[in-house]
Design a protein around this motif. Structure first.
Motif, PDB file in Angstrom:
ATOM      1  N   PHE A 177       0.982  -1.004  -0.326  1.00 46.35           N
ATOM      2  CA  PHE A 177      -0.074   0.017   0.070  1.00 46.35           C
ATOM      3  C   PHE A 177       0.838   1.169  -0.013  1.00 46.35           C
ATOM      4  O   PHE A 177       0.790   1.891  -0.665  1.00 46.35           O
ATOM      5  N   PHE A 208       1.203   4.664  -2.755  1.00 45.77           N
ATOM      6  CA  PHE A 208       1.332   5.387  -2.186  1.00 45.77           C
ATOM      7  C   PHE A 208       1.975   6.155  -2.704  1.00 45.77           C
ATOM      8  O   PHE A 208       1.924   7.266  -3.537  1.00 45.77           O
ATOM      9  N   GLN A 261       2.020   9.638  -6.002  1.00 47.01           N
ATOM     10  CA  GLN A 261       2.668  11.039  -5.213  1.00 47.01           C
ATOM     11  C   GLN A 261       3.586  11.141  -6.453  1.00 47.01           C
ATOM     12  O   GLN A 261       4.069  12.574  -6.989  1.00 47.01           O
ATOM     13  N   PHE A 315       2.171  12.118  -9.464  1.00 47.42           N
ATOM     14  CA  PHE A 315       1.414  13.121 -10.241  1.00 47.42           C
ATOM     15  C   PHE A 315       1.991  14.461  -9.210  1.00 47.42           C
ATOM     16  O   PHE A 315       1.558  15.357  -9.926  1.00 47.42           O
ATOM     17  N   GLN A 370       3.275  27.755 -15.528  1.00 44.16           N
ATOM     18  CA  GLN A 370       2.709  27.908 -17.065  1.00 44.16           C
ATOM     19  C   GLN A 370       1.958  29.435 -17.133  1.00 44.16           C
ATOM     20  O   GLN A 370       1.819  29.644 -18.407  1.00 44.16           O
ATOM     21  N   LYS A 384      -7.227  -0.946  13.177  1.00 42.38           N
ATOM     22  CA  LYS A 384      -6.235  -2.056  11.050  1.00 42.38           C
ATOM     23  C   LYS A 384      -7.098  -0.986  10.989  1.00 42.38           C
ATOM     24  O   LYS A 384      -6.646  -0.339   9.322  1.00 42.38           O
ATOM     25  N   PHE A 397      -6.796   1.335   7.444  1.00 43.14           N
ATOM     26  CA  PHE A 397      -6.693   1.873   6.058  1.00 43.14           C
ATOM     27  C   PHE A 397      -7.768   2.212   5.585  1.00 43.14           C
ATOM     28  O   PHE A 397      -7.288   3.010   4.585  1.00 43.14           O
ATOM     29  N   LEU A 418      -5.952   5.397   5.175  1.00 44.65           N
ATOM     30  CA  LEU A 418      -4.820   5.870   3.610  1.00 44.65           C
ATOM     31  C   LEU A 418      -5.531   5.864   2.546  1.00 44.65           C
ATOM     32  O   LEU A 418      -4.978   6.584   2.120  1.00 44.65           O
ATOM     33  N   LEU A 419      -6.647   5.192   2.316  1.00 46.42           N
ATOM     34  CA  LEU A 419      -7.138   4.744   1.211  1.00 46.42           C
ATOM     35  C   LEU A 419      -8.030   6.748   1.377  1.00 46.42           C
ATOM     36  O   LEU A 419      -8.355   6.841  -0.206  1.00 46.42           O
ATOM     37  N   LEU A 433      -6.428   8.982   1.905  1.00 44.07           N
ATOM     38  CA  LEU A 433      -5.179   9.668   2.284  1.00 44.07           C
ATOM     39  C   LEU A 433      -5.195   9.898   0.629  1.00 44.07           C
ATOM     40  O   LEU A 433      -4.687  11.020  -0.148  1.00 44.07           O
ATOM     41  N   GLN A 434      -5.134   8.447  -0.199  1.00 43.58           N
ATOM     42  CA  GLN A 434      -4.937   8.307  -1.320  1.00 43.58           C
ATOM     43  C   GLN A 434      -5.015   8.695  -2.809  1.00 43.58           C
ATOM     44  O   GLN A 434      -5.233  10.058  -3.563  1.00 43.58           O
ATOM     45  N   SER A 468      -5.126  12.945  -2.176  1.00 44.62           N
ATOM     46  CA  SER A 468      -3.519  13.537  -3.453  1.00 44.62           C
ATOM     47  C   SER A 468      -3.814  13.203  -4.628  1.00 44.62           C
ATOM     48  O   SER A 468      -3.637  13.327  -5.781  1.00 44.62           O
ATOM     49  N   VAL A 469      -4.769  12.284  -5.459  1.00 46.23           N
ATOM     50  CA  VAL A 469      -5.068  12.084  -6.477  1.00 46.23           C
ATOM     51  C   VAL A 469      -5.855  13.605  -7.173  1.00 46.23           C
ATOM     52  O   VAL A 469      -5.214  13.602  -8.203  1.00 46.23           O
ATOM     53  N   PHE A 498      -3.535  16.041  -7.184  1.00 47.22           N
ATOM     54  CA  PHE A 498      -3.455  16.417  -8.410  1.00 47.22           C
ATOM     55  C   PHE A 498      -3.270  16.417  -9.911  1.00 47.22           C
ATOM     56  O   PHE A 498      -2.399  16.321 -11.206  1.00 47.22           O
ATOM     57  N   LYS A 546      -7.129  18.999 -14.791  1.00 52.79           N
ATOM     58  CA  LYS A 546      -8.324  19.777 -14.824  1.00 52.79           C
ATOM     59  C   LYS A 546      -9.139  19.465 -15.918  1.00 52.79           C
ATOM     60  O   LYS A 546     -10.362  19.355 -16.286  1.00 52.79           O
ATOM     61  N   GLU A 563      -0.405  14.053 -19.904  1.00 54.61           N
ATOM     62  CA  GLU A 563      -0.663  14.865 -19.007  1.00 54.61           C
ATOM     63  C   GLU A 563      -1.524  15.618 -19.626  1.00 54.61           C
ATOM     64  O   GLU A 563      -0.595  16.290 -20.017  1.00 54.61           O
ATOM     65  N   ASP A 594      -2.963  18.402 -18.773  1.00 55.90           N
ATOM     66  CA  ASP A 594      -2.482  19.982 -18.525  1.00 55.90           C
ATOM     67  C   ASP A 594      -1.860  20.736 -19.335  1.00 55.90           C
ATOM     68  O   ASP A 594      -1.880  21.621 -19.638  1.00 55.90           O
ATOM     69  N   TRP A 595      -0.772  19.833 -19.288  1.00 53.29           N
ATOM     70  CA  TRP A 595       0.516  19.409 -19.222  1.00 53.29           C
ATOM     71  C   TRP A 595       0.612  20.358 -21.709  1.00 53.29           C
ATOM     72  O   TRP A 595       0.409  21.384 -21.709  1.00 53.29           O
ATOM     73  N   TYR A 623      -1.176  23.265 -21.728  1.00 55.62           N
ATOM     74  CA  TYR A 623      -0.503  24.501 -22.000  1.00 55.62           C
ATOM     75  C   TYR A 623      -0.076  24.377 -22.956  1.00 55.62           C
ATOM     76  O   TYR A 623       0.489  25.602 -23.660  1.00 55.62           O
TER      77      TYR A 623
END
Lengths: 112, 278
Positions: A10, A14, A18, A21, A81, B7, B11, B14-15, B17-18, B21-22, B25, B28, B80, B82-83, B86
Motif C-alpha cells: 500500500f 501511495f 505521489q 502526480f 504555466q 487496523k 486502512f 490511508l485510502l 489520503l490516497q 492526493s490523486v 494532482f 483539470k 498529462e 494540463d501540460w 498548456y
C-alpha cells in the motif's frame, strides 16, 4: 506477515502515485517564469502599446489576477504555466504593435 | 476486537489520503478538450504555412510554435492533459505571433519596394524639378507644423478637438479701469500673434465676457480692443477675426469674490488650423 506485506504494498503504491502526480515544477522555476513575465510586462507598459491589442490585454490582465491568487496558495505549477502563457501574449502584443507600425509606414509611402 | 477496528481505521485513513492526493494532482482538462486544443494549434500552423502571400516571410518563431505542438502531443500521450493543454495554448499564441511577424516583414519589404519605385520615377522623370519641389513643400509643411506646435506649447493654449482656446482675464491684459491693452497684456497677446502669423488662414473668434449684466456692451468693447491689437500690431487680416460679446451669459465661476483663479471678466480667443496648413 500477510498484513505487513499488504501494508508495504500500500505504501509503495501511495509513494509511486505521489511521484507520478506531483508537480514537475519547483518554486524556483515558477519564480523565474514570473520574473521574466513581469519584466516584459513593465516594458510593454513603458511602450504604451496595450490598447493596440485589447483582447490580448484582457487575457494578460486575467492571467495576472489568477497568478496573484495562485501565489497566495503557492501553486507553483500553475504560476509557471500562467506566467509563460502571459509572456507569450506579451510577445504577441509586441508583434501586433510592430505590424501596425509597418502597415502605417507602408500606407504613407504608397500615398506619395 | 479493538485491534481489528484500529487496523480498519488506518486502512480507511490511508485510502482517503490516497484519494485526496490523486484529486489534488489530477488534471483539470478532459482528453477531448485537449485534443480540440491541439487540433486548433496544428490548424493555425498549417494555415500559416499554406498562406501563399506570407510563405516567404515565415519567421524563426514558427519553429517554436511547432515545438510546442509536439510537446503538447507528447504530453497527451503521457496522459498529462494540463501540460498538453498548456503547450497547445502556447503553440497557438506563438503561431499568431509568427503570423504578425510575417505580415510585418511583408509590409516592410513592400514599403522598400514602393520607396525604390518612387525614387526610380523621380530619377527618370523629365519633370524632376517639380517632384523635388513637392518634396520641399512637404518638408516645409512638416517644419511649419513643428513650429506651430512649439509656439502653442509655449503660449499655453488649450486644445479641444480641432479648436485652440486662449483665455485671458481682464486684469491680465487691460489697464485697470480701461480697456486699453496694458504692457503686461502685450506679452500673452504677442504669443498669440506669433502663432497666428504662422497660420495665415486661421479663422479667429474673440469672445468678451463680463461678470455683471452687460448693459453698456462692455464685452463687445473688450473683444474689439483685443481684435484691434491683433490687427494693428500683429498684422492679422481683419476679415479673419470675428468678435462676440456675451455679457454675463457664460460665467465660468460662481463665486467672483475669490481673488485668484479664473474670472468671469475675461476675453477668450478661439481659432482652428485650416486643413491645408496642417
Amino acid at each position: 506477515m500477510k498484513k505487513l506485506l499488504f501494508l508495504f504494498l500500500f505504501v509503495l503504491i501511495f509513494i509511486s502515485t505521489q511521484i507520478s502526480f506531483a508537480g514537475k515544477i519547483k518554486k524556483n522555476d515558477a519564480e523565474n517564469a514570473l520574473k521574466e513575465f513581469q519584466t516584459k510586462y513593465e516594458l510593454i507598459d513603458k511602450k504604451g502599446i496595450w490598447d493596440i491589442a485589447p483582447q490580448e490585454k484582457t487575457f494578460v490582465k486575467t492571467l495576472l489576477e489568477e497568478i496573484q491568487k495562485d501565489l497566495k496558495e503557492e501553486e507553483w505549477e500553475w504560476i509557471f504555466q500562467k506566467s509563460k502563457t502571459a509572456f507569450s501574449y506579451l510577445l504577441l502584443i509586441e508583434a501586433i504593435a510592430e505590424f501596425k507600425e509597418a502597415e502605417k509606414l507602408y500606407e504613407e509611402i504608397s500615398q506619395k | 476486537m479493538f485491534c481489528k477496528i484500529n487496523k480498519a481505521c488506518l486502512f480507511i485513513f490511508l485510502l482517503l489520503l490516497q484519494f485526496l492526493s490523486v484529486m489534488t494532482f489530477a488534471d483539470k482538462k478532459s482528453t477531448e478538450e485537449v485534443k480540440v486544443e491541439i487540433e486548433n494549434a496544428a490548424k493555425a500552423i498549417k494555415e500559416l504555412e499554406s498562406d501563399f502571400s506570407l510563405r516567404e516571410y515565415l519567421p524563426e518563431i514558427l519553429s517554436v510554435a511547432k515545438n510546442y505542438l509536439e510537446q503538447a502531443k507528447e504530453s497527451l500521450e503521457d496522459n498529462e492533459r494540463d501540460w498538453a493543454s498548456y503547450y497547445a495554448k502556447l503553440s497557438l499564441i506563438t503561431s499568431s505571433t509568427a503570423t504578425f511577424k510575417a505580415k510585418t516583414d511583408l509590409f516592410k519589404w513592400k514599403r522598400m519596394e514602393e520607396e525604390i519605385r518612387f525614387w526610380k520615377n523621380l530619377a527618370r522623370s523629365d519633370d524632376k524639378e517639380k517632384l523635388y519641389q513637392q518634396k520641399i513643400e512637404q518638408l516645409k509643411k512638416e517644419l511649419l507644423t513643428a513650429r506651430i506646435e512649439f509656439a502653442m506649447a509655449n503660449a499655453g493654449l488649450e486644445k479641444s478637438g480641432k479648436v485652440f482656446t486662449f483665455t485671458l482675464k481682464d486684469s491680465e491684459i487691460f489697464i485697470s479701469g480701461t480697456f486699453a491693452i496694458s504692457d503686461a497684456g502685450k506679452v500673452p497677446l504677442d504669443k498669440v500673434i506669433d502663432i497666428l502669423s504662422l497660420i495665415q488662414k486661421a479663422k479667429i473668434t474673440i469672445e468678451g465676457h463680463t461678470s455683471r449684466p452687460d448693459k453698456e456692451n462692455l464685452s463687445n468693447i473688450k473683444a474689439n480692443s483685443v481684435k484691434d491689437y491683433l490687427v494693428r500690431l500683429g498684422g492679422i487680416y481683419s476679415d479673419n477675426i470675428s468678435i462676440v460679446g456675451y455679457g454675463n451669459q457664460k460665467p465660468i465661476v460662481l463665486n467672483e469674490k475669490v481673488v485668484s483663479g479664473p474670472s468671469n471678466d475675461r476675453v477668450v480667443i478661439y481659432f482652428e488650423i485650416p486643413k491645408e496648413e496642417k
